[in-house]
Design a protein around this motif. Sequence first.
Motif, PDB file in Angstrom:
ATOM      1  N   LEU B 131     -12.507  -0.283  -2.697  1.00 42.88           N
ATOM      2  CA  LEU B 131     -13.210  -0.268  -1.404  1.00 42.88           C
ATOM      3  C   LEU B 131     -14.106  -1.491  -1.267  1.00 42.88           C
ATOM      4  CD1 LEU B 131     -14.174   3.518  -1.247  1.00 42.88           C
ATOM      5  CD2 LEU B 131     -12.432   2.352   0.139  1.00 42.88           C
ATOM      6  N   LEU B 132     -14.778  -1.845  -2.364  1.00 39.91           N
ATOM      7  CA  LEU B 132     -15.636  -3.036  -2.321  1.00 39.91           C
ATOM      8  C   LEU B 132     -14.783  -4.275  -2.035  1.00 39.91           C
ATOM      9  CD1 LEU B 132     -18.400  -4.360  -2.728  1.00 39.91           C
ATOM     10  CD2 LEU B 132     -17.868  -4.520  -5.180  1.00 39.91           C
ATOM     11  N   GLY B 133     -13.614  -4.326  -2.638  1.00 40.04           N
ATOM     12  CA  GLY B 133     -12.704  -5.433  -2.377  1.00 40.04           C
ATOM     13  C   GLY B 133     -12.247  -5.474  -0.921  1.00 40.04           C
ATOM     14  N   ALA B 134     -11.959  -4.294  -0.373  1.00 38.61           N
ATOM     15  CA  ALA B 134     -11.533  -4.234   1.030  1.00 38.61           C
ATOM     16  C   ALA B 134     -12.641  -4.731   1.949  1.00 38.61           C
ATOM     17  CB  ALA B 134     -11.132  -2.801   1.391  1.00 38.61           C
ATOM     18  N   ILE B 135     -13.877  -4.346   1.628  1.00 40.17           N
ATOM     19  CA  ILE B 135     -15.016  -4.802   2.434  1.00 40.17           C
ATOM     20  C   ILE B 135     -15.151  -6.318   2.351  1.00 40.17           C
ATOM     21  CG2 ILE B 135     -17.551  -4.768   2.500  1.00 40.17           C
ATOM     22  CD1 ILE B 135     -17.333  -1.737   1.806  1.00 40.17           C
ATOM     23  N   ALA B 136     -14.977  -6.856   1.138  1.00 42.82           N
ATOM     24  CA  ALA B 136     -15.052  -8.311   0.964  1.00 42.82           C
ATOM     25  C   ALA B 136     -13.971  -9.018   1.782  1.00 42.82           C
ATOM     26  CB  ALA B 136     -14.917  -8.665  -0.515  1.00 42.82           C
ATOM     27  N   GLY B 142     -13.600   2.181   9.487  1.00 43.24           N
ATOM     28  CA  GLY B 142     -12.329   2.890   9.685  1.00 43.24           C
ATOM     29  C   GLY B 142     -11.808   3.508   8.412  1.00 43.24           C
ATOM     30  N   TRP B 143     -10.569   4.005   8.502  1.00 48.45           N
ATOM     31  CA  TRP B 143      -9.975   4.736   7.392  1.00 48.45           C
ATOM     32  C   TRP B 143      -9.280   3.810   6.402  1.00 48.45           C
ATOM     33  CZ3 TRP B 143     -10.592   9.804   6.286  1.00 48.45           C
ATOM     34  CH2 TRP B 143     -11.082  10.629   7.309  1.00 48.45           C
ATOM     35  N   ILE B 144      -9.676   3.925   5.140  1.00 51.61           N
ATOM     36  CA  ILE B 144      -8.984   3.233   4.050  1.00 51.61           C
ATOM     37  C   ILE B 144      -8.221   4.307   3.269  1.00 51.61           C
ATOM     38  CG2 ILE B 144      -9.210   1.718   2.066  1.00 51.61           C
ATOM     39  CD1 ILE B 144     -10.504   0.400   4.360  1.00 51.61           C
ATOM     40  N   VAL B 145      -6.945   4.091   3.054  1.00 50.81           N
ATOM     41  CA  VAL B 145      -6.109   5.059   2.342  1.00 50.81           C
ATOM     42  C   VAL B 145      -5.624   4.443   1.037  1.00 50.81           C
ATOM     43  CG1 VAL B 145      -4.024   6.465   2.455  1.00 50.81           C
ATOM     44  CG2 VAL B 145      -5.382   6.079   4.536  1.00 50.81           C
ATOM     45  N   LEU B 146      -5.867   5.155  -0.068  1.00 50.39           N
ATOM     46  CA  LEU B 146      -5.432   4.699  -1.387  1.00 50.39           C
ATOM     47  C   LEU B 146      -4.454   5.718  -1.952  1.00 50.39           C
ATOM     48  CD1 LEU B 146      -9.019   4.232  -1.536  1.00 50.39           C
ATOM     49  CD2 LEU B 146      -7.851   2.361  -2.706  1.00 50.39           C
ATOM     50  N   PRO B 147      -3.172   5.531  -1.698  1.00 52.93           N
ATOM     51  CA  PRO B 147      -2.178   6.541  -2.098  1.00 52.93           C
ATOM     52  C   PRO B 147      -1.927   6.543  -3.602  1.00 52.93           C
ATOM     53  CG  PRO B 147      -1.076   4.633  -1.135  1.00 52.93           C
ATOM     54  CD  PRO B 147      -2.560   4.363  -1.055  1.00 52.93           C
ATOM     55  N   GLY B 148      -1.412   7.663  -4.098  1.00 53.36           N
ATOM     56  CA  GLY B 148      -1.089   7.722  -5.521  1.00 53.36           C
ATOM     57  C   GLY B 148      -1.101   9.144  -6.052  1.00 53.36           C
ATOM     58  N   ILE B 256      -4.091   0.636   0.886  1.00 58.63           N
ATOM     59  CA  ILE B 256      -4.121  -0.251  -0.278  1.00 58.63           C
ATOM     60  C   ILE B 256      -3.210   0.386  -1.321  1.00 58.63           C
ATOM     61  CG2 ILE B 256      -5.572  -1.367  -2.014  1.00 58.63           C
ATOM     62  CD1 ILE B 256      -7.982  -0.857  -0.167  1.00 58.63           C
ATOM     63  N   GLY B 257      -2.020  -0.180  -1.482  1.00 61.23           N
ATOM     64  CA  GLY B 257      -1.098   0.451  -2.432  1.00 61.23           C
ATOM     65  C   GLY B 257       0.086  -0.448  -2.720  1.00 61.23           C
ATOM     66  N   SER B 258       0.815  -0.053  -3.763  1.00 64.16           N
ATOM     67  CA  SER B 258       2.012  -0.797  -4.157  1.00 64.16           C
ATOM     68  C   SER B 258       2.991  -0.852  -2.992  1.00 64.16           C
ATOM     69  CB  SER B 258       2.680  -0.098  -5.329  1.00 64.16           C
ATOM     70  OG  SER B 258       3.183   1.155  -4.894  1.00 64.16           O
ATOM     71  N   ALA B 259       3.901  -1.802  -3.037  1.00 68.36           N
ATOM     72  CA  ALA B 259       4.827  -2.010  -1.919  1.00 68.36           C
ATOM     73  C   ALA B 259       5.603  -0.732  -1.583  1.00 68.36           C
ATOM     74  CB  ALA B 259       5.793  -3.147  -2.249  1.00 68.36           C
ATOM     75  N   ALA B 260       6.084  -0.031  -2.616  1.00 67.93           N
ATOM     76  CA  ALA B 260       6.911   1.155  -2.362  1.00 67.93           C
ATOM     77  C   ALA B 260       6.093   2.259  -1.699  1.00 67.93           C
ATOM     78  CB  ALA B 260       7.517   1.659  -3.672  1.00 67.93           C
ATOM     79  N   LEU B 261       4.911   2.528  -2.239  1.00 67.02           N
ATOM     80  CA  LEU B 261       4.073   3.579  -1.654  1.00 67.02           C
ATOM     81  C   LEU B 261       3.589   3.179  -0.271  1.00 67.02           C
ATOM     82  CD1 LEU B 261       1.702   5.168  -4.317  1.00 67.02           C
ATOM     83  CD2 LEU B 261       3.413   6.281  -2.878  1.00 67.02           C
ATOM     84  N   ALA B 262       3.181   1.918  -0.140  1.00 60.57           N
ATOM     85  CA  ALA B 262       2.669   1.464   1.155  1.00 60.57           C
ATOM     86  C   ALA B 262       3.737   1.596   2.233  1.00 60.57           C
ATOM     87  CB  ALA B 262       2.168   0.025   1.049  1.00 60.57           C
ATOM     88  N   PRO B 275      -1.693   3.022  14.055  1.00 63.08           N
ATOM     89  CA  PRO B 275      -1.540   1.653  13.558  1.00 63.08           C
ATOM     90  C   PRO B 275      -1.866   1.617  12.058  1.00 63.08           C
ATOM     91  CG  PRO B 275      -2.956   1.734  15.504  1.00 63.08           C
ATOM     92  CD  PRO B 275      -2.739   3.150  15.073  1.00 63.08           C
ATOM     93  N   CYS B 276      -1.128   0.806  11.319  1.00 61.60           N
ATOM     94  CA  CYS B 276      -1.293   0.789   9.865  1.00 61.60           C
ATOM     95  C   CYS B 276      -1.247  -0.642   9.346  1.00 61.60           C
ATOM     96  CB  CYS B 276      -0.167   1.613   9.236  1.00 61.60           C
ATOM     97  SG  CYS B 276      -0.126   1.577   7.442  1.00 61.60           S
ATOM     98  N   THR B 277      -2.247  -1.006   8.563  1.00 59.88           N
ATOM     99  CA  THR B 277      -2.287  -2.313   7.914  1.00 59.88           C
ATOM    100  C   THR B 277      -2.189  -2.090   6.420  1.00 59.88           C
ATOM    101  OG1 THR B 277      -3.838  -2.996   9.623  1.00 59.88           O
ATOM    102  CG2 THR B 277      -3.610  -4.454   7.724  1.00 59.88           C
ATOM    103  N   VAL B 278      -1.446  -2.949   5.733  1.00 59.25           N
ATOM    104  CA  VAL B 278      -1.287  -2.790   4.286  1.00 59.25           C
ATOM    105  C   VAL B 278      -1.977  -3.948   3.570  1.00 59.25           C
ATOM    106  CG1 VAL B 278       0.373  -2.759   2.391  1.00 59.25           C
ATOM    107  CG2 VAL B 278       0.872  -1.508   4.507  1.00 59.25           C
ATOM    108  N   LEU B 279      -2.777  -3.625   2.565  1.00 56.67           N
ATOM    109  CA  LEU B 279      -3.381  -4.652   1.717  1.00 56.67           C
ATOM    110  C   LEU B 279      -2.793  -4.556   0.316  1.00 56.67           C
ATOM    111  CD1 LEU B 279      -7.214  -4.425   2.609  1.00 56.67           C
ATOM    112  CD2 LEU B 279      -5.475  -5.967   3.571  1.00 56.67           C
ATOM    113  N   ASP B 280      -2.615  -5.711  -0.322  1.00 60.56           N
ATOM    114  CA  ASP B 280      -2.087  -5.755  -1.685  1.00 60.56           C
ATOM    115  C   ASP B 280      -3.176  -5.352  -2.678  1.00 60.56           C
ATOM    116  OD1 ASP B 280      -0.244  -6.650  -3.864  1.00 60.56           O
ATOM    117  OD2 ASP B 280      -1.897  -8.068  -4.167  1.00 60.56           O
ATOM    118  N   PRO B 281      -2.924  -4.350  -3.512  1.00 61.86           N
ATOM    119  CA  PRO B 281      -3.993  -3.841  -4.392  1.00 61.86           C
ATOM    120  C   PRO B 281      -4.504  -4.873  -5.402  1.00 61.86           C
ATOM    121  CG  PRO B 281      -1.862  -2.792  -4.881  1.00 61.86           C
ATOM    122  CD  PRO B 281      -1.683  -3.584  -3.642  1.00 61.86           C
TER     123      PRO B 281
END
Lengths: 296, 296
Positions: B131-136, B142-148, B256-262, B275-281
């Motif tokens: 989350l700190l990385g996402a803020i940076a 908004g909603w940050i989703v960390l699947p797993g 924020i998740g691996s390519a397959a999960l994202a 709407p969905c944005t993907v960030l590389d973990p």
Amino acid sequence: MNKHIVGIDWGTSNRRAYLIDQSGACLAEHEDGQGMLAVGGRDKFGASLAGLLAAMQLPHDVPVILSGMVGSASGWQEVAYLDAAVPLVQLPQHLAAVTDPAWAGRCRIVPGYVYRAGAAADVMRGEETQLLGAIALGRRDGWIVLPGTHSKWVLLRDGVIQSFATYMTGELFAMLSAGGTLAAMMDGDSSDAEGFAIGLQQAARNEPLSNSLFRVRAGVVSRTAPAQLAAATVSGLLIGAEFAAARGAGQGITVIGSAALAARYDSAARHFGLPCTVLDPHQVYCSALSQFIQQA
Amino acid sequence: MNKHIVGIDWGTSNRRAYLIDQSGACLAEHEDGQGMLAVGGRDKFGASLAGLLAAMQLPHDVPVILSGMVGSASGWQEVAYLDAAVPLVQLPQHLAAVTDPAWAGRCRIVPGYVYRAGAAADVMRGEETQLLGAIALGRRDGWIVLPGTHSKWVLLRDGVIQSFATYMTGELFAMLSAGGTLAAMMDGDSSDAEGFAIGLQQAARNEPLSNSLFRVRAGVVSRTAPAQLAAATVSGLLIGAEFAAARGAGQGITVIGSAALAARYDSAARHFGLPCTVLDPHQVYCSALSQFIQQA
């Protein structure tokens, strides 16, 4: 001459046999662990049944009625499901004769039921026999609840299934206790009243189970809730989800289950403000058998 | 002189290490299976860390930042959770020094967070660093989703956690695949688009999971649905429950998740109209590390 039949509730892990006479009186009972999985293959059911009759000191030619997973694709002989619209009192006319030549003519299998709603389906095998017994005991309307590994909630109207739903309550509880994140904290008493009530309250909020379950763990690791309540809380979450989903059950429910399970459902029913009547599953099964005696 | 630090996301089953310089650039990366469970006891973490640094050919005195289950009661050293009200950008001021004399002064652990709502609690360890990385990277609201294994849905407002919820999505999927009633029919492709969509649709109806799961089985045994869709349907039920529970996510989500999960979450987001944005973990983790470099 007084006619006798044997009824066997032959499930996945266990089987239970009852000998009744024409009056419906239960003369003998036998339970063992020779469920479908233990029998070990389709061609072994005949020998397994012969062993059961011998253990009960019954003649080899006594008529036999089988219900449960014995009629599934993994059982002795697959029997097609009846549609929910078929009245339960017609079950005696839909028995499937066992085709194994050694048993043909004196061994029949009760069909299960399928309920279709749109693209979704639910199924039962074994519970239909209990429902017939409940009807014979005068329960023709309202919600019948059959708790267990796969709990069934069945809505009857004038002896006909209006709808039913299966909940994997017992199976999920066993899985969560056996391994994974929650298992280490689930060695407390799963019937603890305080923990059970916490789970019921959370279930009433209709939040996703995958979240509620994690919160049980989060409560323990954050020192918010004592670990010894975790097992009962999980039980309350799972059983509570059944009650939260039962719409229009204000008239009350009839639970057919063992004393321990029935007590837990009775407690949940009080929590949700529902009148609850408990029927003994052995008595219900024997009542169902008495409906089959003319066909056997 | 250019300052370097190593950040290690040290989880239950795996750990992943990143070497960054002051600019936040990732210079090296290492992943292995030496998660908390493999280390084998509290007094073995120091040697395990030394082995990791040696494998990365790093000097023994490089500053180290640890996050994840390494800071739990079963990890190297238990670090108290921060309250959700503590802004994530203050994380660098709340690092806990490792007390092991061999590592004191150059190894610190990032605290997790606890979120309390009434009598319920939820917790995270490791995700706070993401989350700190996402803020940076500019994601302060908004909603940050960390699947797993344990999916997290976190609502941020101006860089502060408003609420968060954990879903045992990956763990339940693994359990159901490993044994029990559904396992035998779950060898199909769990990312099958048709099966996944069926699960998402059912999840949107907010029915109890213990019922929806059984219906997957009932669909197969009643020949209503093909068995090869079962795994993807279960995946859709579990992931769909997360989306169905997310209220007010109309602004969209950041995954924020691996390519397959994202990809799977992106597909679910489209199904639910979000709407969905993907960030590389990995990029997100290195961005978080750059926030710690002054404290290390």
